[in-house]
Design an enzyme around this catalytic site. Sequence first.
Site, PDB file in Angstrom:
ATOM      1  N   ASP A  86       3.303  -0.054 -34.955  1.00 39.10           N
ATOM      2  CA  ASP A  86       3.609  -1.143 -35.892  1.00 39.10           C
ATOM      3  C   ASP A  86       4.201  -2.379 -35.227  1.00 39.10           C
ATOM      4  OD1 ASP A  86       6.093  -0.238 -35.148  1.00 39.10           O
ATOM      5  OD2 ASP A  86       6.458   0.866 -37.003  1.00 39.10           O
ATOM      6  N   ARG A 134      15.379  -5.388 -35.426  1.00 33.03           N
ATOM      7  CA  ARG A 134      15.582  -6.806 -35.735  1.00 33.03           C
ATOM      8  C   ARG A 134      16.344  -7.015 -37.035  1.00 33.03           C
ATOM      9  NH1 ARG A 134      12.073 -11.027 -33.078  1.00 33.03           N
ATOM     10  NH2 ARG A 134      11.174  -9.842 -31.370  1.00 33.03           N
TER      11      ARG A 134
HETATM   12  C1  UD1 Z   1       9.691  -4.515 -30.149  1.00 32.15           C
HETATM   13  C2  UD1 Z   1       8.919  -4.290 -31.459  1.00 32.15           C
HETATM   14  C3  UD1 Z   1       9.552  -3.176 -32.274  1.00 32.15           C
HETATM   15  C4  UD1 Z   1       9.716  -1.919 -31.442  1.00 32.15           C
HETATM   16  C5  UD1 Z   1      10.483  -2.242 -30.174  1.00 32.15           C
HETATM   17  C6  UD1 Z   1      10.558  -1.035 -29.281  1.00 32.15           C
HETATM   18  C7  UD1 Z   1       7.897  -6.221 -32.574  1.00 32.15           C
HETATM   19  C8  UD1 Z   1       8.128  -7.404 -33.413  1.00 32.15           C
HETATM   20  N1  UD1 Z   1       8.977  -5.508 -32.253  1.00 32.15           N
HETATM   21  O1  UD1 Z   1      10.984  -4.995 -30.496  1.00 32.15           O
HETATM   22  O2  UD1 Z   1       8.724  -2.881 -33.389  1.00 32.15           O
HETATM   23  O3  UD1 Z   1      10.413  -0.953 -32.204  1.00 32.15           O
HETATM   24  O4  UD1 Z   1       9.798  -3.290 -29.461  1.00 32.15           O
HETATM   25  O5  UD1 Z   1      11.530  -1.197 -28.292  1.00 32.15           O
HETATM   26  O6  UD1 Z   1       6.784  -5.938 -32.205  1.00 32.15           O
HETATM   27  N2  UD1 Z   1      12.894  -7.768 -23.370  1.00 32.15           N
HETATM   28  C9  UD1 Z   1      12.999  -7.765 -21.987  1.00 32.15           C
HETATM   29  N3  UD1 Z   1      12.331  -6.802 -21.283  1.00 32.15           N
HETATM   30  C10 UD1 Z   1      11.616  -5.836 -21.877  1.00 32.15           C
HETATM   31  C11 UD1 Z   1      11.529  -5.818 -23.271  1.00 32.15           C
HETATM   32  C12 UD1 Z   1      12.171  -6.794 -24.011  1.00 32.15           C
HETATM   33  O7  UD1 Z   1      13.637  -8.625 -21.411  1.00 32.15           O
HETATM   34  O8  UD1 Z   1      11.051  -4.977 -21.170  1.00 32.15           O
HETATM   35  C13 UD1 Z   1      13.574  -8.829 -24.148  1.00 32.15           C
HETATM   36  C14 UD1 Z   1      12.879 -10.186 -24.002  1.00 32.15           C
HETATM   37  O9  UD1 Z   1      13.843 -11.200 -24.029  1.00 32.15           O
HETATM   38  C15 UD1 Z   1      12.017 -10.233 -25.270  1.00 32.15           C
HETATM   39  C16 UD1 Z   1      12.937  -9.568 -26.262  1.00 32.15           C
HETATM   40  O10 UD1 Z   1      13.548  -8.505 -25.538  1.00 32.15           O
HETATM   41  O11 UD1 Z   1      11.656 -11.534 -25.653  1.00 32.15           O
HETATM   42  C17 UD1 Z   1      12.287  -9.068 -27.513  1.00 32.15           C
HETATM   43  O12 UD1 Z   1      11.150  -8.259 -27.240  1.00 32.15           O
HETATM   44  P1  UD1 Z   1      10.124  -7.941 -28.451  1.00 32.15           P
HETATM   45  O13 UD1 Z   1       9.068  -7.031 -27.977  1.00 32.15           O
HETATM   46  O14 UD1 Z   1       9.693  -9.208 -29.107  1.00 32.15           O
HETATM   47  O15 UD1 Z   1      11.037  -7.253 -29.536  1.00 32.15           O
HETATM   48  P2  UD1 Z   1      11.819  -5.887 -29.477  1.00 32.15           P
HETATM   49  O16 UD1 Z   1      13.115  -6.121 -30.128  1.00 32.15           O
HETATM   50  O17 UD1 Z   1      11.772  -5.326 -28.121  1.00 32.15           O
END
Ligand code: UD1
Length: 386
Positions: free
Chosen positions: A100, A219
Amino acid sequence: MSSSKKKVSVVFGTRPEAIKLAPVVLELRKRDRLEGSVCVTGQHRQMLDQVLPVFDILPDADLDLMMADQTLSGLTARLIESIDRYFTSERPDFVLVQGDTTTVFAASLVAFYHRIPVGHVEAGLRTGNLYAPWPEEANRVLTTRLSTLHFAPTDSAYANLLREGIDPNAVMVTGNTVIDALFFANSTVEKAPPVIEGISDSDWFLGKERMVLVTGHRRESFGEGFLHICNALVRLATDNPGVHFVYPVHLNPNVQKPVFDIVGCNRSNVHLIPPQPYLAFVALMKRSFLVLTDSGGVQEEAPSLGKPVLVMRRTTERPEAVTAGTSRLVGTEEDLIVSGVERLLSDLDEYRRMSGVANPYGDGRAAVRIVDAVESHLFGATEVLS
Ligand code: UD1
Ligand code: UDP
């Protein structure tokens, strides 16, 4: 590729998708008539890269899209353009996505624009509230509308899909591939316990002191919800000096900031550590007394290891473990989190009731069922979904 082979592109971007699709990629490799091709979007970077070596997977394409503190719209726009270019050059016969996330929704939408059939792994999870989890509930509903085959992990997910009018012939109950991944990881961990830097060689870890394993990243909890979660952890650590709290902190800056600012690092029984490679995390789950989490995947894994789960959310799309009695929703209120953990620390009967091994999410053969179904779909075999 031999002309009789069909290409199945497996598209994923985050840690949980990688863990849950790895068994499917490994199963695709065994099939003579299918060519599996792995496309990672890089929605996550470090946390995705931690998973792939465990399963010996090297992506065929890496779109490398993560940006720091990315927005949902910005990420979606980059995903759509980049996956579009990938499908245009690769021309897969079938696309597999899981779960999802934004990667899942974008890949399904672009596959639909290319008229490529989509198989949705872990289909049919629902809370019925588009804002919890946000944006995942919407991603699930939208991906369902765009998919050709729906691989429901449980009977209740199957029922959700039928209620939404999905053709039962296109839905199959497979179990959740996370259990395939967990069985694989668990057997490796039993043979060779992984090193968890700064933890696994400490006296308390090697001894009998109890440990609460914590994860949190949703989130919809950013802001106030995370303040409550962090304050609850501080209270728990202060009031229970003999209990250790280990929290591999998600790399999202909206998680890192409150956790490091409020929970901090100067309590000897609080261990804020980086996100762990999958084998190390499985070892931590096994070593834990209980798990406090808002994670989807962890809610599915911990009951299989006989660990009670307290879920820091108001609602869950994974009711099976709650029904089985091994998980309980405690919400994101500070007092409720504290009382939920303290009850399990002090009430042995309640702990025993919740720590029975329950495995409502699968038998470790979900990937075989999924790949069988994809092969039947592509080659028109007589086997049908059941
Ligand atoms: C995402 C998914 C969520 C899932 C989660 C699993 C969406 C909107 N959210 O949330 O459904 O449950 O992953 O963990 O698809 N970042 C890093 N390194 C990483 C990963 C993340 O630095 O390896 C930081 C970055 O600043 C990035 C931010 O986390 O922009 C958010 O990452 P994102 O994938 O957008 O959202 P998650 O909160 O990780
Ligand atoms: N996990 C991991 N390392 C960690 C924390 C979690 O490998 O430090 C694994 C966990 O075992 C589960 C998955 O990551 O399989 C869950 O990912 P996450 O909680 O990020 O996402 P969700 O499942 O909530 O979408």
